[in-house]
Write a protein that holds these residues in place. Structure first.
Motif, PDB file in Angstrom:
ATOM      1  N   GLY B  62       0.811  -1.209   0.000  1.00 39.77           N
ATOM      2  CA  GLY B  62       0.000   0.000   0.000  1.00 39.77           C
ATOM      3  C   GLY B  62       0.838   1.250   0.000  1.00 39.77           C
ATOM      4  N   ASN B 128       9.139  11.649  14.629  1.00 41.44           N
ATOM      5  CA  ASN B 128       8.192  11.204  13.606  1.00 41.44           C
ATOM      6  C   ASN B 128       7.678  12.409  12.849  1.00 41.44           C
ATOM      7  N   ARG B 138       4.042  24.545  12.310  1.00 42.52           N
ATOM      8  CA  ARG B 138       2.816  23.946  11.815  1.00 42.52           C
ATOM      9  C   ARG B 138       2.515  24.434  10.400  1.00 42.52           C
ATOM     10  N   LEU B 145       2.480  19.136   3.702  1.00 38.54           N
ATOM     11  CA  LEU B 145       1.403  18.152   3.515  1.00 38.54           C
ATOM     12  C   LEU B 145       0.448  18.587   2.406  1.00 38.54           C
ATOM     13  N   LYS B 149      -0.231  16.848  -1.122  1.00 36.46           N
ATOM     14  CA  LYS B 149      -1.576  16.419  -1.503  1.00 36.46           C
ATOM     15  C   LYS B 149      -1.801  16.623  -3.002  1.00 36.46           C
ATOM     16  N   THR B 163      -4.137   5.548  -3.524  1.00 31.42           N
ATOM     17  CA  THR B 163      -3.726   4.206  -3.119  1.00 31.42           C
ATOM     18  C   THR B 163      -4.546   3.166  -3.869  1.00 31.42           C
ATOM     19  N   HIS B 164      -3.893   2.207  -4.480  1.00 31.37           N
ATOM     20  CA  HIS B 164      -4.510   1.153  -5.274  1.00 31.37           C
ATOM     21  C   HIS B 164      -5.290   1.730  -6.446  1.00 31.37           C
ATOM     22  N   SER B 459       5.579  -0.997   8.087  1.00 31.21           N
ATOM     23  CA  SER B 459       5.870   0.247   8.755  1.00 31.21           C
ATOM     24  C   SER B 459       6.100   1.233   7.663  1.00 31.21           C
ATOM     25  N   LEU B 460       5.891   2.469   8.003  1.00 33.04           N
ATOM     26  CA  LEU B 460       6.226   3.456   7.008  1.00 33.04           C
ATOM     27  C   LEU B 460       7.672   3.131   6.700  1.00 33.04           C
TER      28      LEU B 460
ATOM     29  N   SER C  19      -0.754  -2.275   4.301  1.00 32.08           N
ATOM     30  CA  SER C  19      -0.768  -1.010   5.037  1.00 32.08           C
ATOM     31  C   SER C  19      -1.197   0.181   4.187  1.00 32.08           C
ATOM     32  N   GLY C  20      -1.839  -0.117   3.064  1.00 34.90           N
ATOM     33  CA  GLY C  20      -2.355   0.968   2.237  1.00 34.90           C
ATOM     34  C   GLY C  20      -3.437   1.741   2.958  1.00 34.90           C
ATOM     35  N   TYR C  23      -1.691   4.051   5.425  1.00 34.95           N
ATOM     36  CA  TYR C  23      -0.775   4.934   4.695  1.00 34.95           C
ATOM     37  C   TYR C  23      -1.581   6.002   3.971  1.00 34.95           C
ATOM     38  N   SER C  24      -2.766   5.579   3.465  1.00 36.87           N
ATOM     39  CA  SER C  24      -3.574   6.540   2.702  1.00 36.87           C
ATOM     40  C   SER C  24      -4.098   7.656   3.607  1.00 36.87           C
ATOM     41  N   LEU C  26      -2.361   9.556   5.215  1.00 33.28           N
ATOM     42  CA  LEU C  26      -1.495  10.717   4.994  1.00 33.28           C
ATOM     43  C   LEU C  26      -2.083  11.621   3.911  1.00 33.28           C
ATOM     44  N   ASP C  27      -2.963  11.021   3.047  1.00 28.05           N
ATOM     45  CA  ASP C  27      -3.554  11.823   1.981  1.00 28.05           C
ATOM     46  C   ASP C  27      -4.671  12.722   2.484  1.00 28.05           C
ATOM     47  N   GLY C  29      -3.913  14.957   3.907  1.00 22.26           N
ATOM     48  CA  GLY C  29      -3.150  16.204   3.799  1.00 22.26           C
ATOM     49  C   GLY C  29      -3.172  16.939   5.122  1.00 22.26           C
ATOM     50  N   ALA C  30      -3.321  18.258   5.027  1.00 30.70           N
ATOM     51  CA  ALA C  30      -3.331  19.062   6.248  1.00 30.70           C
ATOM     52  C   ALA C  30      -4.426  18.586   7.194  1.00 30.70           C
ATOM     53  N   LEU C  32      -5.019  15.787   8.145  1.00 31.73           N
ATOM     54  CA  LEU C  32      -4.444  14.820   9.081  1.00 31.73           C
ATOM     55  C   LEU C  32      -4.074  15.506  10.395  1.00 31.73           C
ATOM     56  N   LEU C  33      -3.502  16.700  10.262  1.00 29.40           N
ATOM     57  CA  LEU C  33      -3.068  17.417  11.469  1.00 29.40           C
ATOM     58  C   LEU C  33      -4.269  17.749  12.339  1.00 29.40           C
ATOM     59  N   ASP C  34      -5.380  18.162  11.704  1.00 29.05           N
ATOM     60  CA  ASP C  34      -6.573  18.473  12.494  1.00 29.05           C
ATOM     61  C   ASP C  34      -6.951  17.276  13.349  1.00 29.05           C
ATOM     62  N   THR C  36      -4.970  14.680  14.230  1.00 30.10           N
ATOM     63  CA  THR C  36      -3.958  14.353  15.240  1.00 30.10           C
ATOM     64  C   THR C  36      -3.958  15.369  16.375  1.00 30.10           C
ATOM     65  N   THR C  46       2.867   2.661  11.497  1.00 32.09           N
ATOM     66  CA  THR C  46       3.067   3.219  10.170  1.00 32.09           C
ATOM     67  C   THR C  46       3.377   4.706  10.227  1.00 32.09           C
ATOM     68  N   GLY C  47       2.679   5.403  11.136  1.00 32.70           N
ATOM     69  CA  GLY C  47       2.793   6.855  11.127  1.00 32.70           C
ATOM     70  C   GLY C  47       3.848   7.367  12.066  1.00 32.70           C
ATOM     71  N   ILE C  48       3.963   6.733  13.223  1.00 34.24           N
ATOM     72  CA  ILE C  48       4.902   7.263  14.226  1.00 34.24           C
ATOM     73  C   ILE C  48       5.699   6.129  14.846  1.00 34.24           C
TER      74      ILE C  48
END
Lengths: 143, 485, 321, 651
Positions: B62, B128, B138, B145, B149, B163-164, B459-460, C19-20, C23-24, C26-27, C29-30, C32-34, C36, C46-48
């Motif tokens: 993935g 990380n 930030r 990020l 995108k 993805t895929h 893992s990443l 792990s797609g 992993y996806s 991360l898409d 985008g920003a 994601l931060l909201d 987290t 995968t992320g950390i």
């Protein structure tokens, strides 16, 4: 049958032809293997392939689908659909390792009591030869 | 002698382990990089319709689904004797470049950057991408990020999703690009160039310009003089999708060059009892175990390999960086840590290439499929972000798959990783103690390879937890140490 | 900013997966931060760089939501699944692998032993064919369980987030509900209760087909229903929520979103549907339909690409031998 | 859920093999079972009361009767449930007689199987739901399609019973083929004389609305209330004004072949089809009308004292709602040209039986004279049976009427031309019918020469002098088994009956099917000969198959009776087994739409989802099994009910 095979065959019988045919076998006192377990459906077209798969996964060793002869379907064209579904389903079940003799489609009319008895006996013999299927969907994992 | 208890839980993530074998004198005899993941694609792809393999094999990973998808699509092009028309080829290349940006940036910011850019004293828990974002601010983080995108967007426009992908098919692609699509891509391509420039600047300022890092790169323990293999375009420059495979010797001279379809005459794999991973080596040189140098068939793939095999890029700004890279590290560059730098430069190339392609008139063409021909066999080779990726299929006359062989980059690099680890361990470990620095260093090393073992491990890339085990020559476990578990 | 109420705890764990799914994320985008910002991620390899101890340290049922990404094919996956069940207030099967077994579930089309042999001996680039067959024995390596399982076949699952990968808007939906502290009924699917066709923009005219085509063989009319053009599309038997993305790409739905409510087996549903409309215009005494499905080389792979372990039969017959 | 289980001994029929006590004992242990009993004869009054008592006193909400086959006594026990105030569909029968005791020798096996069937029935009944038979009100009006003898008869019968009748005829006049006949066999009474009064009665009867020169365009089949749309073709003559005096006709310059006389004579552009036509109104044929073709003439307008001519008439469309439909669209005579070896159309004096009918009719083209094309009277005539019938190349079936028709013609020949030689070529003489055989004897007595054999071909090429100017039939006399040549002046081909051209569309419009030979298919050949699979649509006359007048009339009566009985009851009662759709699950994929044999599924235009038209659903469940999103299910045979039965039977 001299030695009694302990296989179980589920028979899905259409209400108008095959179930009536089975009745006739009874009325005519024809003896056949007790391994067959009949379920009445309105039409062979009512049988959802899931029902067949479910039967196997629930412990059936064979499944018999029976409906009216082509052209005689009480609902005009139900049995044609049953036939086409059967052919596709069969392709899949053989890929899954289910032997040919375990899944069968027959046209049995209301007047073919003896045919019903013969089909049941023949199928019982063949399935008995293959033995129990005892399908396992999941290999049990110890907790 | 210190004996460490192995917490059974550690096995849960034991997708990758490093086992170090000492001889009686307490000298490191061997170091083995071990993965325990096993999926069996080569087997359960058999019996499927060949045209479904691009869909199925993309699920090998993935993280780099596009790489598998594209290798698979190319393999099925060949299998159905259907070379894709120009438009399809160009859309494929454009999408693939977007994918390269997408993947490389993730790798850089998520793994390399924390190691390279965060203060050394940063607690591991905070090493990380999210922490990094906090550090670089930030806004900058959000910017990175957001820009990244844009790559995901391009992948979505072309392949339905990042993805895929739902994208390629034997002989072409299933959906062409409309003018709207193209202008949407054009907008985003600018953002990608911006991202690439930004990233290169970050690397330049934070690493390439810092003497301590270059010294670290050059530390003998972290330099492996191996063979390198990668695709090269007709012009001998770096090409991600097409061209022949070229192998160069440790001295940089070309050892052999061959058509991807004949890979079997050149690569061979050994497998060892303690890992599901396979160990490829150059067939014609031979398997000498984890040895560097010209007599050992051990070779490496990936960004560094591409830099050592090819003579640069076709796009101006990336070429500039390429030359700077060689100036700084020499050619061929055997510094394992240099993988990171090469990676960052490739981001720029991919972004530049998209801006070229997006103005290509053929991109919006209507002819996106070619006629299918005779069905038989097909090999598809692409440069995945992590290096050479081979998909090889055979099918019967109905197009039903009868044979599948896959060699993923991290498998190609398996021996390389082990070698790097072994060399570092030899250099760092004395006795049965595993001193602190080993972790950081060794970790940095295999992160450089960015082993994506999802195609192996989950893992990443690279951020996988590590576990060391010490064995004596008899294979008895002396001790073990875990990291990040 | 003043200390806000304790953030919900989130973990993302992995089984046999590419792990797609995560992993996806991360898409986002920003975005994601909201997310987290609002949750405390206790564990996400995968992320950390999170330590497993972090997850183990949490008191049982101490993690508000654990997304389990992947199928269960070996003992490691199994133990991880059980650990997650223990630690999670709410355990989500994340992605088609967790929900139905997914692509790794195709391993159920054969026997694992056979597969090991094929992969480790059968291949041409393998020099030492004899070696490396004592994996199962090697305790350094996790034991294969003999087949692939969906998450709910090995532990109790609270919510499902199907898709390969799950559409981000559905993931966002779940996270939003969790953050809002919304009560989520057990067994909730974050997906549509209607089939993909409901979202598919293609025109549906007449469902009766005379021939089956493979998607790469013809260039379908991009505006008309693929199934009506003879391309086997699992859309009718598959949960929506994906905006019919595959159909939009001129490719048939392969069923990654899985079976619809009240249905156990999307593959069988689709076989029934397909066979019902196949040669619908040729229903008469003479028609025996022999070979009408010859074009369908691989029903298993066609109808169960993502759902084999969760289907009614679940796996190929276990050889009694 | 409280279930009562009742095991029947059926004397020794069951108890002789199955250990009833064991089954009862076993049943009692199963979940939800409140009571399990056995009885000698469950179907007997006391047996049924046993059930009734338990329902009342124990408040059972489900009943399992293990006895004979449901086909035998399900209705009996359903009634027993209703009488006790329970819903009849909360019953499930286990057939342990036909399916167990009568077919299994080993008592142990029999008892085991009986247990399984009983357990299955119990787990099924616990998921069953109360159902009501469907009642659909029936409109008190009938549509009769076709104005031949069958249609007329059916219309009159229904009208006499006080029902509103719409009689649709596509020709300008009713009467059909019968109006073209001269005499009718075997009684030889004049066809017109017996038909005309009925035709007249049609217009006289105020319950009948005659829609002449009209056709059914479409119909939406909703049992009990068919919505029919009918197109009335323009006559260009105002029927309300026209007196049928036919002056226009005599003055009209436009000419065309006369359909009624099969083109053997000419008619005018404005014409009254035939003297006894009903309605007796003129009609203009655009093709031959000078006004329509050349925009000149208008003579008719000048001479019409009623000034009924209206060139501006347009087709008009009517919408009707009826409760029943009777299809009596008749037949089409076999086209003799297809049998090229008989030379019809090439050899002038080879004619068809229908042409012969017109010839012998006083009102026909020859005013009743039997003449050759050159006007001479024939000295010898051959009649050939089975033209187009009983022949694999054309129609395999027997057209049934040709034998009698031929004999009638033989007789008429002798009557009109005493001394004429008549040869009658037949394969088998089929004279089965009241007075038919006697008629056959009579005709033979009149000196007709019967030749058992089918002519191979007919030629006008002489092979010997006496054949000059003659038509020669070459046939094997299978009695003498020698091939002979028969020279004659005239040949009458007794053509068979075929389904009408429009039978196909009609069948489609009215969703009833046809047999291989194209005639309408009855619901059951023996027990429902005038019904079709579509409730409320009946068939009569030759559209269902070749038949003669008395049969057509009888069948028309039967169809009328069926329609009347239905309307008399006032509603349809349909089994409660219907498909239901959960619109929250339907995706509108459309898989189900085209596979329903009864068009009981339709797309909702606004939403694109599917709707079940309950009245049309016959409950086969084909759509339910096909529905890939489980949005469809079938009352009485729900997925979970069948699954429960399956799990029970395999438990």
């Amino acid at each position: 049958m001299s030695e009694r095979p302990n296989v179980r065959i589920v028979a899905l019988l259409c209400r108008w032809c095959s179930y009536a045919g089975a009745d006739l076998a009874g009325v005519s006192r024809m003896k056949y293997a007790a391994n067959v377990l009949p379920i009445k459906v309105p039409c062979s077209a009512r049988v959802d392939p899931q029902l067949v798969l479910k039967a196997f996964s629930e412990g059936a060793d064979g499944v018999l689908l029976a409906g009216c002869h082509p052209g005689d379907c009480h609902y005009l064209k139900g049995n044609y659909k049953a036939l086409r579904r059967f052919q596709l389903l069969k392709k899949f079940t053989s890929q899954m390792g289910i032997e040919d003799d375990r899944l069968r489609l027959e046209w049995i009319s209301a007047s073919e009591g003896s045919r019903y008895a013969d089909v049941v006996n023949d199928m019982t013999t063949k399935v008995a030869k293959l033995g129990r299927l005892n399908w396992r969907r999941e290999i049990a994992i110890e907790a | 002698m210190k004996r460490l208890v192995i917490n059974p839980a550690t096995r849960l993530e034991g997708h990758a382990k490093i086992a170090i074998i000492m001889d009686d004198k307490g000298e490191v005899q061997d170091a083995l990089f071990q993965t325990v993941e096993f999926k069996g694609f080569e087997s359960f792809c058999i019996g499927r319709n060949a045209e479904e393999l691009p869909v199925i094999t993309s699920r090998i990973c993935g993280v780099c689904p596009w790489a598998h998808h594209m290798a698979s699509v190319k393999a099925t092009d060949a299998l159905f004797s259907a070379p894709p028309p120009p438009t399809a080829q160009k859309v494929r290349e454009l999408a693939y470049d977007a994918f390269m940006v997408h993947d490389h940036t993730a790798v850089f910011y998520a793994l390399a950057a924390p190691d390279l850019l965060l203060d050394p004293d940063t607690p591991r828990a905070q090493r990380n991408i999210l922490e990094l974002v906090k550090r670089i601010g930030r806004d900058t983080g959000a910017k990175v990020l957001a820009l990244r995108k844009a790559a995901a967007d391009i992948l979505t426009i072309t392949g339905g999703r990042a993805t895929h992908p739902i994208f390629g098919c034997p002989g072409g692609i299933t959906r062409g690009l409309s003018q709207e699509d193209i202008s949407a891509i054009r907008d985003r391509s600018r953002q990608l160039v911006e991202l690439a420039e930004l990233t290169n600047k970050v690397f330049q300022d934070g690493v390439a310009s810092k003497k301590e890092f270059i010294d670290l790169f050059n530390t003998d323990a972290f330099v492996n003089r191996s063979y390198y293999a990668s695709l090269v375009g007709k012009d001998g420059r770096i090409s991600f999708l097409d061209g022949d495979v070229r192998v160069v010797k440790p001295d940089g001279s070309t050892y052999e060059e061959f058509k991807p379809a004949s890979y079997m005459d050149h690569f061979e794999e050994a497998s060892l009892p303690w890992t599901y991973m396979k160990f490829p080596y150059l067939k014609n040189v031979g398997w000498k175990g984890l040895q560097e140098g010209e007599d050992s068939g051990l070779y490496r793939v990936g960004p560094l390999a591409r830099f050592n095999v090819a003579k640069g890029f076709t796009t101006p700004r990336a070429q500039e960086k390429f030359e700077l890279f060689r100036e700084t590290l020499g050619s061929p560059a055997h510094q394992t840590l240099a993988y990171q730098w090469a990676r960052v430069i490739e981001i720029l190339y991919a972004a530049e290439r998209i801006t070229e392609l997006v103005d290509d008139p053929e991109l919006g063409g209507k002819e996106i499929r070619s006629q299918l021909g005779k069905i038989g066999e097909g090999v598809g080779v692409v440069e995945a972000p992590r290096g050479l990726l081979v998909h090889h299929y055979r099918a019967d006359e109905r197009g039903v798959v009868t044979f599948v062989n896959l060699i993923v980059p991290s498998t190609h690099n398996n021996s390389g990783i082990c070698l790097s680890v072994k060399k570092a361990a030899k250099h760092l470990i004395r006795g049965t103690e595993i001193p602190e620095p080993v972790f950081n260093r060794v970790e940095m090393l295999y992160r450089a390879y960015d082993p994506c073992l999802a195609c192996g491990t989950h893992s990443l890339p690279g951020a996988m937890p590590l576990k060391f085990e010490l064995y004596d020559s008899a294979g008895r476990l002396l001790g073990s140490e875990s990291r990040g578990l | 900013m003043k200390p806000e109420r304790t953030k919900p705890k989130l973990a993302i764990a992995l089984g046999a997966t590419c792990s797609g799914c995560d992993y996806s994320l991360l898409d986002l985008g920003a975005g994601l931060l909201d997310v987290t910002d609002q949750v405390e991620i206790v564990y996400w390899p995968t992320g950390i760089d999170s330590k497993l101890e972090d997850l183990q340290a949490v008191p049982d049922r101490g993690v508000d939501l654990i997304l389990f990404d992947g199928a269960v094919v070996n003992e490691d996956n199994l133990e991880m699944a059980r650990l997650c069940r223990k630690k999670a207030k709410m355990l989500a099967a994340f992605g088609s692998c967790g929900a139905y077994g997914g692509i790794p579930g195709l391993i159920n089309s054969g026997s694992p032993k056979k597969i090991l042999l094929e992969v480790y001996q059968g291949l041409p680039t393998r020099s030492d064919k004899a070696e490396a067959l004592n994996f199962e024995g090697e305790d350094a390596l996790p034991k294969m369980l003999g087949q692939a399982y969906s998450l709910d076949q090995v532990v109790d699952v609270d919510v499902y987030l199907p898709g390969c990968p799950p559409p981000l808007k559905l993931v966002a939906g779940l996270l939003t509900d969790v953050l809002a502290g919304k009560a989520i009924p057990k067994g909730t699917f974050y997906a549509s209760n209607r089939a993909v066709c409901y979202e598919c923009k293609r025109v549906k005219e007449n469902k009766s087909i005379d021939a089956i085509h493979r998607y790469h063989e013809i260039q379908p009319d991009p505006t008309r229903c693929l199934l009506e053009q003879g391309i086997v599309c699992l859309g009718p038997a598959t949960r929506g929520g994906c905006d019919a993305v595959c159909c939009t790409q001129n490719q048939p739905c392969r069923g990654c979103m899985g079976a619809l409510p009240h249905s156990e087996d999307s593959g069988a549903e689709m076989m029934s549907a397909l066979a019902s409309i196949m040669e619908l215009n040729n229903e008469n005494k003479e028609a025996d339909y022999t070979g009408i499905f010859d074009g369908l080389n691989d029903p298993l792979g066609t109808f169960y690409t993502f759902t084999l372990p969760k289907s009614i039969l679940g796996r190929r017959k276990v050889d009694q031998s | 859920m409280k279930i009562g289980v009742y095991i029947c001994h059926c004397g020794t029929n069951i108890a002789g093999v199955v250990d009833v006590a064991k089954v009862v004992e076993f049943a009692a242990t199963l979940p939800n079972v409140a009571v399990a009993r056995d009885y000698k004869y469950m179907c007997s009054e006391p047996g049924q009361n046993l059930i009734g008592e338990d329902i009342r006193h124990l408040g059972l909400d489900g009943v399992v009767v293990a006895a004979c086959s449901p086909t035998m006594h399900e209705p009996t026990f359903q009634t027993a449930l209703s009488r006790a105030g329970a819903n009849p569909y909360m019953l499930q029968m286990a057939s342990i007689r036909e399916h167990v005791s009568w077919v299994t020798s080993d008592p142990v096996e029999a008892t085991e199987k009986a247990k399984k069937l009983v357990e299955a029935a119990i787990s099924r009944v616990s998921l069953q739901e109360p159902l009501e038979k469907r009642r659909i009100p029936v409109k008190q009006s009938v549509l009769v399609v076709g104005g031949g003898i069958a249609g007329i008869e059916a219309a009159l019968k229904c009208a006499d019973a006080g029902k509103k009748v719409y009689l649709v005829e596509k020709e300008p006049s009713i009467g059909g083929h019968m109006a073209m006949f001269d005499k009718t066999f075997p009684t030889l009474d004049c066809s017109q004389c017996i038909l005309t009064p009925k035709m007249v009665e049609v217009v006289r009867n105020e319950n009948i609305e005659l829609l002449d020169y009209s056709e059914v365009r479409e119909i939406s089949v909703h049992v009990g209330d068919f919505k029919v749309s009918i197109v009335r073709k323009p006559r260009y003559v105002d029927s309300s004004k026209c007196t049928g005096c036919a002056v226009c006709s005599t003055k009209c310059p436009g000419k065309a072949p006369d359909e009624f006389n099969l083109g053997m004579s000419k008619r005018k552009a404005i014409y009254v089809p035939f003297p006894q036509a009903v309605p007796l109104k003129a009609v203009i044929d655009r093709e031959s009308c000078l006004y329509f073709q050349k925009n000149i003439c208008k003579v008719c307008v000048k001479f019409c004292s009623a000034d009924a001519i209206d060139f501006e008439q347009k087709p008009e469309e009517l919408e009707l709602g009826v409760g029943a439909v009777i299809l009596a669209t008749g037949f089409k005579p076999f086209d003799a040209r297809r049998v090229s070896e008989y030379g019809y159309g090439k050899l002038p004096n080879v004619i068809t039986s229908l042409e012969f009918e017109r010839m012998t009719s006083a009102s026909g083209p020859t005013a009743g004279k039997i003449v050759l094309k050159d006007g001479r009277e024939p000295e010898s005539v051959a009649i050939v049976h089975c033209v187009g019938s009983r022949n694999v190349n054309y129609n395999v079936y027997c057209s049934k009427i040709c034998c009698m028709q031929s004999l009638k013609h033989a007789h008429l020949l002798k009557e009109h031309l005493p001394g004429v030689a008549v040869y009658d070529f037949f394969i088998d003489m089929r004279a089965a019918g009241k007075g038919y055989e006697e008629f056959y004897k009579r005709v033979m007595g009149e000196g007709t020469i019967m030749v058992r054999g089918r002519p191979a071909y007919i030629t006008d090429v002489p092979s010997k002098p006496e054949e000059k100017g003659k038509l020669v039939l070459v046939a094997e006399d299978t009695v003498l088994s020698t091939v002979m040549r028969y020279p004659v002046d005239m040949v009458v081909l007794s053509v068979g009956l075929e389904a009408g051209e429009d039978a196909k569309e009609l069948a489609h419009t009215f969703t009833c099917s046809r047999t291989a030979d194209g005639f309408f298919l009855e619901r059951h050949p023996k027990l429902a000969p005038v019904s079709t699979p579509t409730a409320g649509v009946f068939i009569a006359g030759a559209s269902q198959g070749p038949k003669d007048i008395p049969e057509s009339v009888a069948q028309a009566g039967a169809a009328a009776a069926e329609a009347l009985a239905m309307m008399g009851k006032g509603y349809f009662e349909l089994e409660p087994y219907v498909a239901r759709i959960d619109e929250d699950l339907c995706s509108g994929c459309g898989i189900c739409l085209d596979l329903c044999a009864y068009n009981a599924l339709e797309r909702i235009p606004e939403t694109g989802l599917t709707r079940v038209v309950e009245a049309l659903c016959q409950g086969c469940g084909a759509c339910v099994a096909a529905c890939p999103s489980n949005a469809l299910d079938l009352d009485g045979f729900k997925n979970n009910q069948i699954m429960a039965e399956l799990e029970g039977i395999l438990a």
